[in-house]
Design an enzyme around this catalytic site. Structure first.
Site, PDB file in Angstrom:
ATOM      1  N   GLY A   1       0.822  -1.230   0.127  1.00 22.13           N
ATOM      2  CA  GLY A   1       0.131  -0.063   0.023  1.00 22.13           C
ATOM      3  C   GLY A   1       0.961   1.270  -0.011  1.00 22.13           C
ATOM      4  CG  LEU A   2       2.144   2.951   3.091  1.00 24.06           C
ATOM      5  CD1 LEU A   2       3.498   2.900   3.608  1.00 24.06           C
ATOM      6  CD2 LEU A   2       1.530   3.882   3.650  1.00 24.06           C
ATOM      7  CB  CYS A   3       0.831   3.463  -3.818  1.00 22.58           C
ATOM      8  SG  CYS A   3      -0.010   2.104  -3.891  1.00 22.58           S
ATOM      9  N   GLY A   4      -1.289   5.635  -2.443  1.00 18.43           N
ATOM     10  CA  GLY A   4      -2.506   6.771  -2.483  1.00 18.43           C
ATOM     11  C   GLY A   4      -3.708   5.654  -2.971  1.00 18.43           C
TER      12      GLY A   4
ATOM     13  CG  PHE B   1      -1.494   2.191  -7.888  1.00 20.01           C
ATOM     14  CD1 PHE B   1      -1.206   2.689  -9.131  1.00 20.01           C
ATOM     15  CD2 PHE B   1      -1.400   0.752  -7.584  1.00 20.01           C
ATOM     16  CE1 PHE B   1      -0.723   1.729  -9.934  1.00 20.01           C
ATOM     17  CE2 PHE B   1      -1.104   0.020  -8.474  1.00 20.01           C
ATOM     18  CZ  PHE B   1      -0.440   0.518  -9.725  1.00 20.01           C
TER      19      PHE B   1
END
Length: 296
Positions: free
Chosen positions: A87-90, A92
């Site tokens: 994760g940690l990709c908005g 996406f």
């Protein structure tokens, strides 16, 4: 108002988080450069290959090739969903999962109601989401997108193509994020099999020239070229997804770092106010005590 120790602890925690997000942004930026170079280099070859296939398709009877002949009825569908492993990709992963879900319940709603829709999940996030919700998962590939090679796409596509030729599926499509820029990714769904009519009807650089004479025949060429074409198109979607993921993560971490700095400024302001209030209270207590002693 929170005491000074609580505010100091929170400031330290936010500052530590800010350092992590800043580091992740730098790592994503380095990976994005390599991923962007890879997809920019792969696109011309992929598009030229697609144009060549489109030109050859216009010269042969589509019904003579199993990979181009349309099935009379669509009973079973395979949806290849490409997400990230982390994760940690908005938004996406959320955008991909939402679009794939809409395709399953919208375009393929009747087939899904009869249990005729299966998923091939590339990426841990998509697999975790659909597995928890009871969707039928044909297969999963984790840890692949960020280091995908052509032989990985060939292995996946070989199995998918064989299943299609055996009649296990009538339509196979892929859902992925297309890389547009660092701050922009576009969710796409493309039909892999049967080869869609759009490719034949699209503009092709081969059509502005006189007709070619092919040796061996167009049909023999198609039988050899189509599997390679499918392999590379799937490889291209993996490269697109990787570049999109790194761009989305870099943007998300940059935004998180900025938000952390703003939060630190706010907390420091609250800390100074609390400290000033504490000092003022102490002064008042000292003055009150002195006045009480003077009165005695």
């Amino acid at each position: 108002m929170a005491n000074l120790r609580e505010i100091r602890t929170r400031i330290a925690g936010v500052r530590s988080t800010s350092k992590i997000t800043q580091a992740m942004k730098l790592v994503a930026a380095a990976k994005l450069r390599r991923a962007q170079d890879a997809i920019v280099s792969a696109r011309p070859y992929a598009y030229s290959y697609r144009d060549l296939i489109a030109h050859l398709l216009s010269k042969v009877d589509r019904s003579t090739l199993p990979v181009t002949a349309e099935r009379e009825t669509v009973e079973s569908v395979l949806v290849v969903v490409i997400t990230a492993d982390r994760g940690l990709c908005g938004a996406f992963n959320t955008n991909i999962i939402r679009h794939a879900t809409q395709r399953i319940h919208g375009q393929w709603g009747q087939q899904h109601a009869r249990g005729g829709v299966k998923l091939l999940c590339i990426g841990r996030r998509g697999f975790s989401h659909f597995a928890k919700r009871g969707y039928t998962i044909l297969d999963k590939h984790v840890g692949l997108v960020n280091s995908a090679e052509i032989h990985d796409a060939r292995a996946i596509m070989s199995d998918v193509l064989q299943r299609y030729l055996n009649g296990e599926f009538d339509v196979i499509e892929v859902v992925y994020n297309e890389f547009k820029s660092v701050i922009q990714q576009r969710v796409r769904d493309e039909q892999l099999l049967p080869l869609p009519q759009e490719e034949e009807e699209g503009s092709s650089k081969y059509r502005q020239f006189v007709d070619y004479i092919y040796e061996p025949s167009e049909l023999e060429l198609m039988e050899q070229l189509i599997p390679q074409h499918l392999n590379f198109q799937l490889f291209r979607t993996l490269l697109e997804s990787n570049a999109s993921e790194q761009g989305a993560r870099m943007t998300a971490m940059d935004s998180a770092t900025s938000n952390a700095k703003e939060l630190i400024n706010t907390l420091e302001l609250n800390y100074n106010r609390a400290r000033q209030a504490s000092i003022t209270t102490e002064i008042l207590e000292i003055v009150s005590g002195a006045n009480a002693l003077k009165g005695q």
